[in-house]
Design an enzyme around this catalytic site. Structure first.
Site, PDB file in Angstrom:
ATOM      1  N   ASP A 224       0.829  -1.210   0.000  1.00 40.57           N
ATOM      2  CA  ASP A 224       0.000   0.000   0.000  1.00 40.57           C
ATOM      3  C   ASP A 224       0.863   1.260   0.000  1.00 40.57           C
ATOM      4  O   ASP A 224       0.785   2.102   0.890  1.00 40.57           O
ATOM      5  CB  ASP A 224      -0.925  -0.024   1.215  1.00 40.57           C
ATOM      6  CG  ASP A 224      -1.946   1.111   1.187  1.00 40.57           C
ATOM      7  OD1 ASP A 224      -2.354   1.502   0.083  1.00 40.57           O
ATOM      8  OD2 ASP A 224      -2.301   1.613   2.273  1.00 40.57           O
TER       9      ASP A 224
ATOM     10  N   GLU B 102       2.422  -1.615  14.085  1.00 38.69           N
ATOM     11  CA  GLU B 102       1.535  -0.717  13.343  1.00 38.69           C
ATOM     12  C   GLU B 102       0.177  -0.680  14.020  1.00 38.69           C
ATOM     13  O   GLU B 102      -0.317  -1.705  14.505  1.00 38.69           O
ATOM     14  CB  GLU B 102       1.340  -1.176  11.886  1.00 38.69           C
ATOM     15  CG  GLU B 102       2.544  -1.039  10.975  1.00 38.69           C
ATOM     16  CD  GLU B 102       2.224  -1.459   9.544  1.00 38.69           C
ATOM     17  OE1 GLU B 102       1.029  -1.398   9.159  1.00 38.69           O
ATOM     18  OE2 GLU B 102       3.155  -1.850   8.816  1.00 38.69           O
TER      19      GLU B 102
ATOM     20  N   GLU C 155       4.395  -8.197   6.914  1.00 44.07           N
ATOM     21  CA  GLU C 155       3.096  -8.817   6.643  1.00 44.07           C
ATOM     22  C   GLU C 155       3.136  -9.840   5.510  1.00 44.07           C
ATOM     23  O   GLU C 155       2.310  -9.798   4.592  1.00 44.07           O
ATOM     24  CB  GLU C 155       2.037  -7.745   6.355  1.00 44.07           C
ATOM     25  CG  GLU C 155       1.751  -6.839   7.538  1.00 44.07           C
ATOM     26  CD  GLU C 155       0.629  -5.838   7.254  1.00 44.07           C
ATOM     27  OE1 GLU C 155       0.113  -5.840   6.120  1.00 44.07           O
ATOM     28  OE2 GLU C 155       0.278  -5.064   8.166  1.00 44.07           O
TER      29      GLU C 155
END
Length: 620
Positions: free
Chosen positions: A183, A512, A424
């Site tokens: 992202d 995060e 991730e």
């Protein structure tokens, strides 16, 4: 310097910076390969077709007034002509090295039409010795050509896929798109400085330092690698900030002992954070060649227990941020004013740390972190590893090489306290276990720092967690999960921490958390995308952090320091808006909340006169 730190000028070394305007051309041919088929590198780029000016360093995407260029995928070509100093050319024993700080993603480099090097990877430096090539045409300017391709595949880091659209009722012939699983915008180009630098024929090729201390005595173990001399004489001196020599040694390996050592301490943990010695290395070769290099050295230790992260044997709590190399127009291009501004904002906020999400940052950023005492989790570009095919041996081999390059570049930075090998990944997939076992084991063989990767997987299915030293967890309760339901944050966050710690008995960092906030958008009661909602999300997380940091939670890193650009999509309004600051570095409500919190934590953990009160608003 083979450890890949940026070259440093010295009495034996010179640097010529090649930043500025380069000639630029994108290859819009259908197969994106015309530049190679027609050998653009063999003549001036302007003779091959239309060219434009392109600043270096900078991403190319946002510079032209051209939507097609902004989203371009494929080969782009850069060229610069430069006069090389005659004294460099006349002395045949002077090595001339061309160095590129980073170019995204795959690079091929020619000098005067001669191939000198290739490099895969978008965030780490590469170089080639070019003296012999330049000296063949000493009477003309040196023409440097760099072709850069930003295409991502299943085996690149980060990975991606190219999808061809074959329905000609909807798409033109040859139409394709680049798919990614991360992202942030896939900015491309030559992102950091391009340099020519010199060394003697016999030169210092690598320096490695490892530090510790016993009582008040600092201990610096060093190793110096020399090229071009079989019987080198090496002298090493450690010099304090006041210019006094505090320790000396002879030989390519040795130990420097420093009485009454000034340790390297993190910002807000000590009255004198970021103390650096200068390790001055001098080489004399049997040929008479001399070389010298000065390496900043911070004396500190890093250790991990079942529930603590220790710096200099004292518990350290990460209260910091995640960042991006991202700004208007420049994209990921290196920019000193932006870097200095960001560090001033970090200090104003009371942040003591950041993670280089999701790739290695410019080494100059780590140099500043060293000097200021800002702690860094250094992350490789292993983001978006979601396809099972990206766990294959080809991907692993490349991942191992990237970690070797990263450790080699950053191993001597005291600010770097932990390596992150991925963000991730699909860690619940069966191949992830052996993949991360080998990757983490290899990283630990390169350096003694703790190793982690950032997970958003379920604790019971994560295949990589058994091998890390610190559990780093990303979660977005009431945002991506149960959006709008602030009331569930507390119970879900408590469960997250307890589940992970019960299974692995390792310290945990909330790596995060956060929520998007469109600047200036307000609502009471809070609703999603308003500054009030972002603030309330943070407050709910903080209540749990305050309980768990008494047990085994050792840090919290907000996502994100500032808004940043992403690919276009229906969930992103001109980029990701989770920043505490706008992309232009103006504060949202959350920035003031975080500032109050971070300074309060600092005041609780360290009672020194310099820490008891935060500076005035936006003081450095």
């Amino acid at each position: 310097i083979e450890d890949s730190r940026a070259p440093s000028g010295s009495p034996t070394r010179e640097i010529k910076e090649l930043n500025g305007l380069w000639t630029f051309r994108a290859d819009f041919s259908q197969n994106r390969n015309a530049g190679f088929e027609k050998a653009w590198f063999k003549r001036p780029l302007s003779e091959t077709g239309p060219v434009i000016d392109m600043p270096v360093p900078s991403s190319f995407n946002d510079v032209p007034q051209d939507a097609q260029m902004r989203d371009f995928i494929g080969w782009v070509w850069y060229e610069r002509e430069v006069w090389v100093p005659m004294r460099w050319l006349q002395d045949q024993s002077t090595r001339i090295v061309l160095r590129v700080g980073s170019a995204h993603y795959y690079s091929v480099v020619w000098v005067n039409g001669v191939l000198v090097t290739e490099h895969e990877g978008g965030h780490l430096p590469f170089e080639a010795e070019v003296g012999a090539v330049i000296r063949k045409d000493a009477g003309i300017p040196c023409r440097i050509t760099i072709a850069v391709n930003n295409t991502l595949s299943l085996n690149t880091l980060p990975p991606g896929t190219i999808q061809y659209m074959t329905d000609h009722s909807k798409y033109p012939p040859g139409y394709f798109v680049q798919n990614i699983n991360f992202d942030f915008f896939n900015y491309a180009g030559i992102h950091r400085s391009v340099l020519l630098y010199t060394t003697p024929e016999a030169y210092i090729d690598d320096i490695t330092v490892q530090t510790t201390f016993l009582d008040s005595t600092g201990i610096v173990n060093y190793s110096v690698a020399v090229v071009g001399s079989d019987r080198p004489t090496v002298k090493v001196a450690l010099v304090g900030k006041d210019g006094r020599c505090v320790a000396t040694a002879n030989g390519t390996t040795g130990i420097l002992k420093v009485a009454e050592v000034n340790l390297w301490w993190p910002y807000l943990m000590h009255d004198n954070p970021g103390y650096l010695y200068s390790m001055e290395v001098r080489l004399t070769a049997e040929s008479g060649d001399k070389d010298s290099y000065a390496l900043p050295v911070g004396v500190r230790t890093v250790n991990v227990t079942e529930s603590k992260f220790l710096i200099n044997s004292k518990p350290f709590y990460f209260h910091g941020v995640n960042k991006h190399e991202d700004s208007d127009i420049r994209g990921k291009g290196f920019d000193w004013p932006l870097i200095v501004k960001d560090f001033n904002l970090l200090k104003w906020m009371g942040a003591n740390s950041f993670r280089t999400s999701h790739y290695p940052y410019a080494e100059e950023i780590l140099d500043v972190a060293d000097r200021l005492g800002i702690v860094v989790i250094d992350e490789c570009p292993g983001v978006g590893i979601k396809d099972i095919r990206s766990f294959d041996p080809i991907s692993l081999d490349h991942h191992l090489v990237v970690m070797e390059e990263l450790v080699r570049r950053d191993k001597n930075h005291p600010s770097v306290v932990m390596w992150s090998v991925a963000n991730e990944p699909a860690a619940e997939m069966p191949p992830a276990g052996p993949y991360f076992k080998q990757l983490i084991s290899h990283t630990k063989s390169l350096d003694s720092r703790p190793v982690t990767f950032i997970t958003d997987s379920n604790y019971s299915r994560d295949q990589g967690a058994p091998y890390v030293d610190v559990i780093c967890v990303n979660s977005y309760f009431s945002w991506y999960h149960d959006p709008g339901h602030l009331e569930v944050i507390s119970i879900q966050l408590h469960s997250q921490f307890d589940d992970w710690y019960r299974k692995y008995q390792k310290p945990i960092i909330q790596s995060e958390y956060g929520a998007d906030a469109v600047p200036g958008l307000h609502s009471d009661p809070p609703t999603m995308f308003t500054e009030e909602y972002q603030k309330t999300v943070l407050q709910n997380y903080h209540k749990v952090f305050d309980q768990k940091r008494k047990e085994f939670v050792v840090g919290e890193l907000i996502w994100n320091f500032a808004d940043f650009m992403t690919a276009q999509g229906i969930t992103r309004v001109v980029g990701n808006k989770k920043g505490m600051f706008t992309r232009q570095r103006q504060p949202k409500t959350g920035a003031f909340l975080l500032r109050e919190r971070y300074w309060r934590i600092a005041n609780e953990t360290v009672q020194t006169e310099s820490v008891k009160n935060p500076p005035c608003a936006f003081c450095a």
